[in-house]
Design a protein around this motif. Structure first.
Motif, PDB file in Angstrom:
ATOM      1  N   LEU A   1      11.076  -0.578  -1.641  1.00 28.25           N
ATOM      2  CA  LEU A   1      10.246  -0.233  -1.890  1.00 28.25           C
ATOM      3  C   LEU A   1      10.138   1.935  -2.370  1.00 28.25           C
ATOM      4  O   LEU A   1       9.348   2.684  -1.745  1.00 28.25           O
ATOM      5  CB  LEU A   1       8.884  -0.041  -0.991  1.00 28.25           C
TER       6      LEU A   1
ATOM      7  N   GLN B   1       2.944   3.464  -7.965  1.00 29.30           N
ATOM      8  CA  GLN B   1       1.785   2.253  -9.238  1.00 29.30           C
ATOM      9  C   GLN B   1       1.318   2.659 -10.053  1.00 29.30           C
ATOM     10  O   GLN B   1       0.799   2.638 -10.664  1.00 29.30           O
ATOM     11  CB  GLN B   1       1.123   1.803  -7.804  1.00 29.30           C
TER      12      GLN B   1
ATOM     13  N   HIS C   1       9.356   1.185 -11.693  1.00 29.47           N
ATOM     14  CA  HIS C   1       9.173   1.912 -10.818  1.00 29.47           C
ATOM     15  C   HIS C   1      10.013   3.297 -11.372  1.00 29.47           C
ATOM     16  O   HIS C   1       9.284   4.493 -11.303  1.00 29.47           O
ATOM     17  CB  HIS C   1       8.768   1.572  -9.547  1.00 29.47           C
TER      18      HIS C   1
ATOM     19  N   ARG D   1       8.552   3.525  -5.265  1.00 30.02           N
ATOM     20  CA  ARG D   1       7.626   2.909  -5.438  1.00 30.02           C
ATOM     21  C   ARG D   1       7.046   3.746  -6.409  1.00 30.02           C
ATOM     22  O   ARG D   1       6.367   5.391  -5.937  1.00 30.02           O
ATOM     23  CB  ARG D   1       6.647   1.995  -4.602  1.00 30.02           C
TER      24      ARG D   1
END
Length: 312
Positions: free
Chosen positions: A128, A132, A20, A130
């Motif tokens: 996390l 996406q 990521h 992130r």
């Protein structure tokens, strides 16, 4: 530059976390150093010759060794913790910490991107982090970066050729028995006989095809339990097993980023088994999104949101 400064889990978690950051770095044109990847750096051409495990990949002037990698990781982790205790920053250094396993820090946060691009060092700790959309956009570049060494690819090729012999469908079976001291692993633990039962039911989903299974586990399994099925066992190598899973047609096993990475890397439909009463169906298998978060920061794009996390 962003410096990944802690280890929120094992191989699967570390691959997704690094990936990521790579995706956002490609979008925002900054560099990454991941000393926390030290346990796995030797398995990938992109990181094997770089003490700092950087993206974009490069060779470091200092030849890496396990001791040097471990020292660098511990030093960066200490710096990140000290910065967090100091309120999240000192001079040109910044620290961003996620204190739990549920909160998402969006990697397009302007404060983080600005820190990474302004000649500062931003030390990050947590799970996390992130992006996406960027991850999906740059998926092929991520796969290329995490392509294993040729020797491991060769071993995977040989294993898959053996597993697919006289078979039309190859199903990967992940048995996670070696880390039951973790609560989530204990919760999803099932005996080998249950896996063999599921394998038998999966065979019925392909009545006109020959189904074979690739069984990989972190604990040696008894072949007798699986003798009724066309079964090949993995190489008992952390990298070769996950990349062998990526060459299967279907995968199943307990919730784990290990098989999620295989699913992503090889575009292999996966089912994460969470209950012992699972009745396999073809529609159960899909390419999973990893670790869907429970909540995000209230104002993910604001300067305040980055400072809120940095101060934790």
């Amino acid at each position: 530059m962003i410096v990944i400064s802690n280890k929120p889990g094992q191989l699967g978690n570390m691959l997704f976390l690094f990936a990521h950051f790579i995706a956002r770095a490609r979008e925002s044109d900054f560099h990454i150093s991941n000393p926390a990847f030290e346990s796995y750096a030797e398995y990938f051409p992109s990181t094997r010759d770089d003490l700092f495990c950087r993206y974009p990949a490069r060779r470091s002037a200092v030849t890496p060794s396990p001791r040097l990698r471990r020292f660098l990781y511990r030093a960066c982790n200490l710096v990140a913790r000290a910065l967090a205790r100091a309120g999240g920053g000192a001079g040109r250094l910044r620290s961003y910490t996620i204190a739990d396993w549920e909160t998402v820090f969006p990697l397009d946060d302007p404060a983080l991107v600005s820190s990474a691009r302004a000649g500062r060092l931003a030390f990050v700790r947590g799970w996390l982090f992130r992006d996406q959309a960027a991850f999906d956009k740059h998926a092929e570049a991520i796969r290329n970066f995490f392509r294993p060494l040729a020797e491991h690819r060769d071993n995977v090729d040989a294993l898959i050729a053996r597993a697919r012999e006289d078979a039309d469908v190859l199903v990967g079976v992940h048995i996670r028995h070696g880390i039951i001291h973790h609560a989530n692993a204990r919760h999803y633990w099932q005996p080998p006989e249950k896996y063999a039962e599921w394998m038998g039911r999966i065979e019925t989903l392909f009545p006109s095809q020959r189904v074979a299974f690739l069984v990989c586990s972190d604990v040696k399994q008894d072949p007798v339990v699986f003798a009724r099925h066309r079964t090949t066992f993995g190489n008992d190598h952390i990298i070769e097993d996950v990349y062998s899973f990526a060459r299967c047609d279907y995968l199943f096993g307990p919730p784990s980023t290990y098989t999620m990475w295989a699913s992503f890397y090889g575009n292999v439909p996966l089912h994460l088994v969470s209950t012992p009463d699972w009745e396999p169906r073809l529609e159960d298998f899909r390419i999973e999104d990893v670790c869907q978060p429970r909540h995000t920061l209230a104002s993910p794009r604001s300067e305040a949101s980055a400072q809120e996390i940095a101060a934790r």
